[in-house]
Design an enzyme around this catalytic site. Structure first.
Site, PDB file in Angstrom:
ATOM      1  N   CYS A   1       0.734   1.718   4.711  1.00 23.01           N
ATOM      2  CA  CYS A   1      -0.731   1.828   4.751  1.00 23.01           C
ATOM      3  C   CYS A   1      -1.218   2.350   6.095  1.00 23.01           C
ATOM      4  O   CYS A   1      -2.200   3.090   6.151  1.00 23.01           O
ATOM      5  CB  CYS A   1      -1.371   0.473   4.450  1.00 23.01           C
TER       6      CYS A   1
ATOM      7  N   ASN B   1      -4.719  -4.290  -4.459  1.00 20.95           N
ATOM      8  CA  ASN B   1      -3.458  -3.667  -4.833  1.00 20.95           C
ATOM      9  C   ASN B   1      -3.300  -3.630  -6.351  1.00 20.95           C
ATOM     10  O   ASN B   1      -3.846  -4.468  -7.077  1.00 20.95           O
ATOM     11  CB  ASN B   1      -2.265  -4.373  -4.179  1.00 20.95           C
TER      12      ASN B   1
ATOM     13  N   HIS C   1      -1.734   0.295  -2.790  1.00 23.66           N
ATOM     14  CA  HIS C   1      -2.027  -0.767  -1.836  1.00 23.66           C
ATOM     15  C   HIS C   1      -3.538  -0.966  -1.714  1.00 23.66           C
ATOM     16  O   HIS C   1      -4.325  -0.043  -1.966  1.00 23.66           O
ATOM     17  CB  HIS C   1      -1.412  -0.438  -0.480  1.00 23.66           C
TER      18      HIS C   1
ATOM     19  N   GLU D   1      -0.204  -2.707  -9.376  1.00 19.74           N
ATOM     20  CA  GLU D   1       1.190  -2.395  -9.690  1.00 19.74           C
ATOM     21  C   GLU D   1       1.328  -2.037 -11.165  1.00 19.74           C
ATOM     22  O   GLU D   1       0.638  -2.619 -12.020  1.00 19.74           O
ATOM     23  CB  GLU D   1       2.089  -3.601  -9.389  1.00 19.74           C
TER      24      GLU D   1
ATOM     25  N   GLU E   1      -5.524  -1.276   0.788  1.00 17.31           N
ATOM     26  CA  GLU E   1      -6.219  -0.413   1.740  1.00 17.31           C
ATOM     27  C   GLU E   1      -6.506   0.955   1.129  1.00 17.31           C
ATOM     28  O   GLU E   1      -7.592   1.521   1.313  1.00 17.31           O
ATOM     29  CB  GLU E   1      -5.373  -0.255   3.010  1.00 17.31           C
TER      30      GLU E   1
END
Length: 280
Positions: free
Chosen positions: A126, A83, A96, A85, A98
């Protein structure tokens, strides 16, 4: 996530096979085969052991929640994701794990994905994104020592078939990509026909690239900026290495990622260049 003791046998095997001290963000078929033989484990067991390494690529200054994900294809190649941010703005500006792993696989021209191994249950966002994959119905998802067929995690789903899309997200068309517009044209955008790609450069050297990936529900569509930043991290490259960002978009796109990149360029104090190209 709680800290765990380093898996020294795994680290030793990786160092030997990859011939590098750096954690690889992907492994070839030959590499996964050799490591599995050294560790006497299956490919899924290897991916599970590598999850803490995948999570180490996470950049989560706001949530402090570090997630790793690993995508496996039918050639037994392995692709990490984590992930990411943004330091500024709301948490809606986040990628994310995934999504990161799936783009990492697609950018390497991975074959059909067979398994997704995660260190936490996938959120609904996701699950909707994963549902865009052409082989979502046969994908297996592994987390917390549990295994699921993906349709079990998203019953009564809304997907590409509901809008008549006959070619859901699969291998990106990169076989002959040479110029920047070729990567933008490789965007997966059957709903809006948007073509966008971002690049990070040091001088004339391309450090990383990304393109737009769309979703039938729109909200889980994948911003090329967040994917680009994730790719830099997966390549062990800090923003200090980047001299400029470039955004290439089709001149008739229904929307642009220019403002998003300008905001980031202002925050990171990096120059950006925007290019528009005609359809050829």
């Amino acid at each position: 996530m709680p800290e765990t003791q380093p898996d020294q046998p795994l680290l030793n095997a990786l160092k030997t096979v990859v011939n590098s001290e750096l954690i690889p963000s992907s492994l070839t078929t030959a590499q996964t085969t050799e490591i599995c033989q050294q560790l006497h484990c299956s490919l899924i067991e290897l991916a599970e052991r590598m999850l803490p390494l995948a999570a180490s690529f996470s950049f989560a200054p706001k949530s402090n929640f570090h997630v790793g994900a690993i995508a496996l294809d039918k050639q037994q190649q392995l692709f990490m994701g984590a992930n990411y941010e943004l330091e500024y703005g709301p948490l809606t500006g986040s990628l994310h794990a995934e999504q990161s792993a799936i783009f990492n696989a697609l950018s390497h021209q991975a074959d059909e994905l067979t398994d997704l191994v995660i260190n936490a249950a996938p959120c609904g966002y996701c699950r909707q994104f994963i549902n865009e994959l052409a082989n979502a119905a046969s994908l297996k998802v592994h987390f917390n020592q549990q295994n699921f067929a993906f349709p079990e995690l998203l019953p009564q789903s809304f997907g590409p078939n509901d809008l008549g899309i006959k070619a859901p997200l699969a291998r990106l068309d990169l076989a002959t990509a040479k110029q920047a517009p070729d990567f933008a044209k490789a965007s997966y955008s059957p709903y809006t026909q948007t073509q966008s790609a971002m690049f990070a450069y040091h001088g004339d050297k391309l450090l990383a690239w990304s393109c737009y990936l769309e979703n039938v529900a729109f909200n889980p569509s994948l911003s090329p900026l967040l994917t680009l930043l994730s790719q830099l991290t997966l390549n062990h490259l800090s923003l200090d290495k980047v001299e400029r960002f470039e955004l290439w978009e089709h001149i008739d796109n229904p929307f642009s990622f220019r403002q998003e990149l300008e905001n980031f360029a202002e925050h990171s104090r990096k120059p950006m260049v925007h290019h528009s190209y005609p359809l050829t």
